[in-house]
Design an enzyme around this catalytic site. Structure first.
Site, PDB file in Angstrom:
ATOM      1  N   ASN A  96     -14.952   6.657 -13.132  1.00  0.00           N
ATOM      2  CA  ASN A  96     -14.537   6.288 -14.498  1.00  0.00           C
ATOM      3  C   ASN A  96     -15.336   5.098 -15.010  1.00  0.00           C
ATOM      4  O   ASN A  96     -15.702   5.053 -16.199  1.00  0.00           O
ATOM      5  CB  ASN A  96     -13.041   5.972 -14.526  1.00  0.00           C
ATOM      6  N   ARG A 106      -4.665  -1.968  -6.948  1.00  0.00           N
ATOM      7  CA  ARG A 106      -3.744  -3.071  -6.670  1.00  0.00           C
ATOM      8  C   ARG A 106      -2.725  -3.147  -7.796  1.00  0.00           C
ATOM      9  O   ARG A 106      -3.080  -3.065  -8.979  1.00  0.00           O
ATOM     10  CB  ARG A 106      -4.512  -4.397  -6.617  1.00  0.00           C
ATOM     11  N   ASN A 109      -5.615   0.722 -18.658  1.00  0.00           N
ATOM     12  CA  ASN A 109      -5.638   1.420 -17.384  1.00  0.00           C
ATOM     13  C   ASN A 109      -5.646   2.915 -17.642  1.00  0.00           C
ATOM     14  O   ASN A 109      -5.121   3.381 -18.659  1.00  0.00           O
ATOM     15  CB  ASN A 109      -4.407   1.065 -16.543  1.00  0.00           C
ATOM     16  N   HIS A 168      -4.373   6.459 -15.951  1.00  0.00           N
ATOM     17  CA  HIS A 168      -3.425   6.951 -14.946  1.00  0.00           C
ATOM     18  C   HIS A 168      -3.480   8.468 -14.941  1.00  0.00           C
ATOM     19  O   HIS A 168      -3.438   9.091 -16.019  1.00  0.00           O
ATOM     20  CB  HIS A 168      -2.011   6.451 -15.281  1.00  0.00           C
TER      21      HIS A 168
HETATM   22  C1  GRF Z   1      -8.822   8.583 -10.570  1.00  0.00           C
HETATM   23  O1  GRF Z   1      -8.100   9.743 -10.264  1.00  0.00           O
HETATM   24  C2  GRF Z   1      -8.012   7.758 -11.553  1.00  0.00           C
HETATM   25  O2  GRF Z   1      -7.074   8.536 -12.249  1.00  0.00           O
HETATM   26  C3  GRF Z   1      -7.306   6.780 -10.709  1.00  0.00           C
HETATM   27  O3  GRF Z   1      -8.247   6.458  -9.693  1.00  0.00           O
HETATM   28  C4  GRF Z   1      -8.933   7.678  -9.345  1.00  0.00           C
HETATM   29  C5  GRF Z   1     -10.343   7.388  -8.906  1.00  0.00           C
HETATM   30  O4  GRF Z   1     -11.044   6.887 -10.007  1.00  0.00           O
HETATM   31  N1  GRF Z   1      -6.916   5.632 -11.500  1.00  0.00           N
HETATM   32  P1  GRF Z   1     -12.617   6.475  -9.924  1.00  0.00           P
HETATM   33  O5  GRF Z   1     -13.405   7.704  -9.529  1.00  0.00           O
HETATM   34  O6  GRF Z   1     -12.746   5.379  -8.885  1.00  0.00           O
HETATM   35  O7  GRF Z   1     -12.923   6.029 -11.313  1.00  0.00           O
END
Ligand code: GRF
Length: 197
Positions: free
Chosen positions: A15, A92, A108, A110
């Site tokens: 992300n 966290r 954030n 989710h």
């Molecule tokens: C994702 O599924 C997100 O929804 C959650 O953390 C997971 C990994 O995210 N918050 P990323 O690939 O580290 O961005």
């Protein structure tokens, strides 16, 4: 005025990569920091490769002393003077003491259609419930876990034979569309909800 964005990660940072890549010349924000709470977070190398300054504030040494960890976290973040914090796979739970000063300035993502399935294991819970659709939510962070004002959602179908992993992969694709779309609006002062099908 270009908004300064710090992104907090704990893992691979997929992300984060999409957020950084979305902040091009015509964007109201730019990335000033990617911070991880683990030195082995794969996203750190990806951020560096994208030219974004990185930092690590390990949470493990604080052994559950949340206030001490969050004080170190805030000190590091403050060095980069961000206007907006984006939690992106940051694993966290943050106390009110950290969150309050960032009220209205921290986002954030989710992996569920909040208010359904706050907390962990969201894909398995949606499958167990027999839901026909699932998805992800970007929200403002408040002291209550996964409770803040919703800024955007993206929906995916639950398909026959789905496993938590196959569903998570379908949701993650939408996370990568939703978070950049929300950040672009949010950085421009627009809190109109983003709705992706
Ligand atoms: C994702 O599924 C997100 O929804 C959650 O953390 C997971 C990994 O995210 N918050 P990323 O690939 O580290 O961005």
């Amino acid at each position: 005025m270009t908004r300064r964005v710090a992104i907090l990660i704990s893992g691979g940072g997929s992300n984060m990569v999409k957020l950084v890549e979305s902040m091009g010349a015509d964007h109201p924000a730019r990335p000033v920091l990617v911070l991880a709470n683990r030195a082995d977070a794969g996203g750190l190398d990806r951020a560096a490769a994208l030219g974004v300054p990185t930092a690590v504030v390990e949470s493990r040494p604080f052994k559950g002393d949340r206030e001490a960890f969050e004080s170190a976290l805030q000190s590091e973040i403050a060095k980069h003077a961000p206007d907006i914090l984006c939690l992106a796979g940051f694993m966290r739970v943050l106390t009110a003491g950290f969150v309050q000063p960032w009220s209205g300035k921290m986002l954030n993502i989710h992996p569920s259609l909040l208010p359904k399935y706050r907390g962990l294991h969201t894909h398995a819970r949606a499958l167990e419930a027999g839901d026909g659709e699932h998805g992800c939510t970007v929200h403002e962070v408040t002291p209550e876990l996964d409770e803040g004002p919703i800024l955007g959602q993206a929906r995916v179908p639950v398909l026959p034979g789905d496993t938590p992993d196959s569903l998570a992969a379908r949701v993650l694709e939408q996370e990568h569309r939703l978070y950049p779309a929300v950040l672009r609006r949010f950085a421009a002062g627009d809190r109109t909800r983003v709705e992706l099908g």
